[in-house]
Design a protein around this motif. Structure first.
Motif, PDB file in Angstrom:
ATOM      1  N   UNK A  68     -21.811  27.216  -8.806  1.00 13.73           N
ATOM      2  CA  UNK A  68     -22.167  28.478  -8.142  1.00 13.73           C
ATOM      3  C   UNK A  68     -22.914  29.371  -9.111  1.00 13.73           C
ATOM      4  N   UNK A  69     -24.207  29.565  -8.832  1.00 13.04           N
ATOM      5  CA  UNK A  69     -25.060  30.357  -9.721  1.00 13.04           C
ATOM      6  C   UNK A  69     -25.826  31.401  -8.932  1.00 13.04           C
ATOM      7  N   UNK A  70     -26.598  32.204  -9.637  1.00 17.31           N
ATOM      8  CA  UNK A  70     -27.460  33.191  -8.982  1.00 17.31           C
ATOM      9  C   UNK A  70     -28.498  32.503  -8.100  1.00 17.31           C
ATOM     10  N   UNK A  71     -28.683  31.210  -8.280  1.00 10.55           N
ATOM     11  CA  UNK A  71     -29.719  30.478  -7.533  1.00 10.55           C
ATOM     12  C   UNK A  71     -29.191  29.731  -6.323  1.00 10.55           C
ATOM     13  N   UNK A  72     -27.868  29.748  -6.136  1.00  9.00           N
ATOM     14  CA  UNK A  72     -27.334  29.050  -4.975  1.00  9.00           C
ATOM     15  C   UNK A  72     -26.067  28.294  -5.310  1.00  9.00           C
ATOM     16  N   UNK A  73     -25.525  27.625  -4.305  1.00 11.60           N
ATOM     17  CA  UNK A  73     -24.267  26.895  -4.500  1.00 11.60           C
ATOM     18  C   UNK A  73     -24.517  25.385  -4.491  1.00 11.60           C
ATOM     19  N   UNK A  74     -23.417  24.635  -4.532  1.00 13.34           N
ATOM     20  CA  UNK A  74     -23.552  23.188  -4.643  1.00 13.34           C
ATOM     21  C   UNK A  74     -24.253  22.567  -3.436  1.00 13.34           C
ATOM     22  N   UNK A  75     -23.951  23.062  -2.240  1.00 15.47           N
ATOM     23  CA  UNK A  75     -24.597  22.416  -1.085  1.00 15.47           C
ATOM     24  C   UNK A  75     -26.082  22.746  -1.040  1.00 15.47           C
ATOM     25  N   UNK A  76     -26.451  23.947  -1.491  1.00 15.50           N
ATOM     26  CA  UNK A  76     -27.885  24.266  -1.567  1.00 15.50           C
ATOM     27  C   UNK A  76     -28.573  23.421  -2.644  1.00 15.50           C
ATOM     28  N   UNK A  77     -27.833  23.191  -3.726  1.00 13.45           N
ATOM     29  CA  UNK A  77     -28.384  22.354  -4.806  1.00 13.45           C
ATOM     30  C   UNK A  77     -28.640  20.945  -4.285  1.00 13.45           C
ATOM     31  N   UNK A  78     -27.651  20.407  -3.572  1.00 17.15           N
ATOM     32  CA  UNK A  78     -27.792  19.059  -3.030  1.00 17.15           C
ATOM     33  C   UNK A  78     -28.979  18.984  -2.041  1.00 17.15           C
ATOM     34  N   UNK A  79     -29.086  19.997  -1.195  1.00 15.22           N
ATOM     35  CA  UNK A  79     -30.173  20.003  -0.206  1.00 15.22           C
ATOM     36  C   UNK A  79     -31.533  20.055  -0.910  1.00 15.22           C
ATOM     37  N   UNK A  80     -31.575  20.782  -2.037  1.00 12.00           N
ATOM     38  CA  UNK A  80     -32.817  20.848  -2.815  1.00 12.00           C
ATOM     39  C   UNK A  80     -33.195  19.467  -3.345  1.00 12.00           C
ATOM     40  N   UNK A  81     -32.228  18.785  -3.945  1.00  8.95           N
ATOM     41  CA  UNK A  81     -32.518  17.458  -4.505  1.00  8.95           C
ATOM     42  C   UNK A  81     -33.016  16.535  -3.389  1.00  8.95           C
ATOM     43  N   UNK A  82     -32.354  16.590  -2.241  1.00 11.90           N
ATOM     44  CA  UNK A  82     -32.762  15.734  -1.119  1.00 11.90           C
ATOM     45  C   UNK A  82     -34.179  16.065  -0.654  1.00 11.90           C
ATOM     46  N   UNK A  83     -34.477  17.350  -0.569  1.00 12.07           N
ATOM     47  CA  UNK A  83     -35.814  17.761  -0.122  1.00 12.07           C
ATOM     48  C   UNK A  83     -36.884  17.295  -1.111  1.00 12.07           C
ATOM     49  N   UNK A  84     -36.602  17.437  -2.413  1.00 10.42           N
ATOM     50  CA  UNK A  84     -37.581  17.010  -3.424  1.00 10.42           C
ATOM     51  C   UNK A  84     -37.775  15.505  -3.355  1.00 10.42           C
ATOM     52  N   UNK A  85     -36.676  14.772  -3.236  1.00  5.81           N
ATOM     53  CA  UNK A  85     -36.799  13.310  -3.173  1.00  5.81           C
ATOM     54  C   UNK A  85     -37.568  12.869  -1.930  1.00  5.81           C
ATOM     55  N   UNK A  86     -37.318  13.546  -0.820  1.00  2.00           N
ATOM     56  CA  UNK A  86     -38.037  13.190   0.409  1.00  2.00           C
ATOM     57  C   UNK A  86     -39.542  13.398   0.217  1.00  2.00           C
ATOM     58  N   UNK A  87     -39.889  14.329  -0.678  1.00  2.00           N
ATOM     59  CA  UNK A  87     -41.307  14.618  -0.946  1.00  2.00           C
ATOM     60  C   UNK A  87     -41.846  13.782  -2.110  1.00  2.00           C
ATOM     61  N   UNK A  88     -41.002  12.908  -2.663  1.00  3.99           N
ATOM     62  CA  UNK A  88     -41.448  12.061  -3.780  1.00  3.99           C
ATOM     63  C   UNK A  88     -41.454  12.761  -5.123  1.00  3.99           C
TER      64      UNK A  88
END
Ligand code: LM2
Ligand code: CA
Length: 451
Positions: A68-88
């Motif tokens: 949990x940081x100023x940039x978001x929580x764990x589920x937002x972090x996970x969603x970010x990684x998934x979005x980046x991977x989906x974009x290569x």
């Protein structure tokens, strides 16, 4: 042995400094993926201190390995990684593992954890830290003493006993949690302040291979050297940005003909500036405008190291944090508004990422310079770049290695759907084209932007 520079066939990284996870997710999908970026470096994901005014450097004072940081929580972090991977796009996390916080009084972290200077409930207590017994306050003073550099405290930050199995296990547990969320590797923060063997022992505990690049800032006469860390992974090359700035500001671009550094090209991550150096002097930054764009264009077109681009927010004083809500949460990044400078979206810089991908695997050929601040070179039969850091050049013919045809100048135009939104140059059967080049400007042609 060291893993080669960023895995995959796209080696350009961008540091979206201080961006929140939702914004990174969006940028991967809308821009980084489509434009051919290979990876994104994100700010530290672990719980951090909260300080009056929310300076950026809160992130470099860990309180726990919760996310949990100023940039978001764990589920937002996970969603970010998934979005980046989906974009290569691969995701590299800034791993702050040399130390915990430096606040003498302790406090409450961004995730609500209470802590004291050497007391992080549930993880680390007094015995898990190095207490070096030097200088009265255990702080590093003498950088010519390796023991001090690695076992004393960097600006009062509680120095983890990375030589101990218990501490190595906790750090590896944190990195493995990030790997389980899909992260592809790590920037090892303050690597210089840990013995290389400690980093090797942590790496050996990782659940799967990960790309590592380490921050070891070289200093004249210092015993701790970047080369000592080469066995662990790649290295951030700090001389590169200083040398490039000196050549652009004081010397001549013609000196770039042999540009490189002492580290092997395959293990160097190069950059014009980073979040620390842009707050000091001696490097080029977004504040240099056109010259900064030219320097980044050179870095992207030149086959030494793997480039890491900086994407900044504007700051009045060097502590100033990113645009934030009253709660301290980082606001969404909307490029070119609210202090977000988004250098990675500048047309020249973004389009030279495509250039780099197009010329991958070729060498430099057809170098030409005017003995001063105009240079031009080719990359095999795939690309050609002209950079002019002086007055206008008129009616000059350039010899390229490109096949005959019509090419989009991606310094001034975008190539999409077979069309160019900027000037088009015709290369003849001998590889020549004729052009004018404005002052502090350039031309970039490559085969993936051929009409
Ligand atoms: C790094 N690499 O080795 C980061 O790239 C750099 O940005 C970090 O320093 C540093 N190491 C520690 O991870 C930044 C910032 C410092 C800041 C620290 C910790 O440049 O100014 O120090 O993060 O937040 C701040 C205060 C300092 C104070 C310290 C501890 O500026 O005066 O020291 O916190 O409270 C008493
Ligand atoms: Ca240390």
């Amino acid at each position: 042995t060291a893993q080669a520079a960023p895995p995959g066939n796209k080696d350009v990284l961008v540091h979206l400094f201080s961006w929140n996870w939702n914004s990174v997710a969006r940028e991967c999908r809308d821009f980084l993926g489509p434009r051919g970026f290979g990876g994104v470096q994100v700010s530290p994901p672990q719980e951090h201190v909260v300080v009056n005014g929310f300076p950026w450097w809160q992130d470099y004072q860990p309180v726990s390995y919760g996310l949990n940081t100023r940039r978001g929580n764990e589920s937002e972090f996970r969603a970010m990684v998934d979005s980046c991977h989906a974009a290569g796009v691969k995701v590299y996390a800034d791993a702050v593992i040399n130390h915990m916080s430096g606040q003498d009084g302790g406090g409450t972290g961004s995730g609500g954890s209470r802590f004291g200077h050497y007391d992080y409930p549930g993880i680390y207590q007094h015995q898990d830290f190095n207490h070096c017994g030097r200088n009265g306050n255990d702080d590093i003073q003498n950088y010519r003493d390796a023991y001090e550099v690695q076992f004393c405290e960097l600006v009062n930050l509680a120095d983890l006993k990375t030589g101990a199995d218990y501490v190595r296990d906790r750090i590896a547990g944190y990195l493995n949690k990030l790997l389980a969320l899909g992260v592809d590797g790590f920037r090892i923060d303050a690597a210089k302040h840990m013995p290389p063997a400690d980093i090797a022992a942590i790496k050996a505990r990782l659940s799967r291979p990960a790309y590592l690049y380490q921050e070891v800032i070289p200093g004249a006469g210092e015993p701790v050297r970047p080369e000592q860390y080469a066995g662990n992974g790649d290295l951030l090359e700090f001389h590169y940005g200083e040398d490039l700035a000196r050549i652009f500001n004081q010397e001549k671009l013609s000196y770039l003909r042999t540009f490189g550094s002492t580290l092997p090209s395959g293990s160097a991550v190069v950059f014009t500036d980073n979040h620390d150096t842009q707050r000091g002097s001696g490097v080029l930054t977004y504040r240099d405008n056109a010259r900064y764009a030219l320097a980044n264009a050179f870095m992207l077109a030149w086959p030494y190291g793997s480039p890491k681009l900086m994407s900044s927010y504007e700051f009045g004083n060097k502590d100033e944090g990113p645009p934030a809500e009253a709660s301290g949460r980082t606001r969404d990044s909307v490029c070119f508004t609210d202090r977000w400078r988004c250098e990675h979206r500048w047309q020249v810089i973004a389009n030279l990422v495509g250039f780099r991908n197009a010329v991958r695997g070729t060498g430099v050929n057809n170098w030409w310079d005017n003995g001063n601040d105009v240079i031009a070179f080719g990359r095999g039969d795939r690309g050609y770049l002209v950079l002019n850091d002086e007055g206008p050049v008129t009616g000059r013919s350039f010899q390229t290695g490109l096949p005959a045809g019509r090419y989009c100048d991606v310094v001034h135009g975008n190539f999409s759907g077979g069309a160019c939104s900027g000037p088009v140059y015709t290369v003849d059967g001998g590889g020549w084209f004729r052009a004018d080049v404005a002052a502090q400007d350039g031309i970039a042609l490559h085969v993936n932007a051929k009409l």
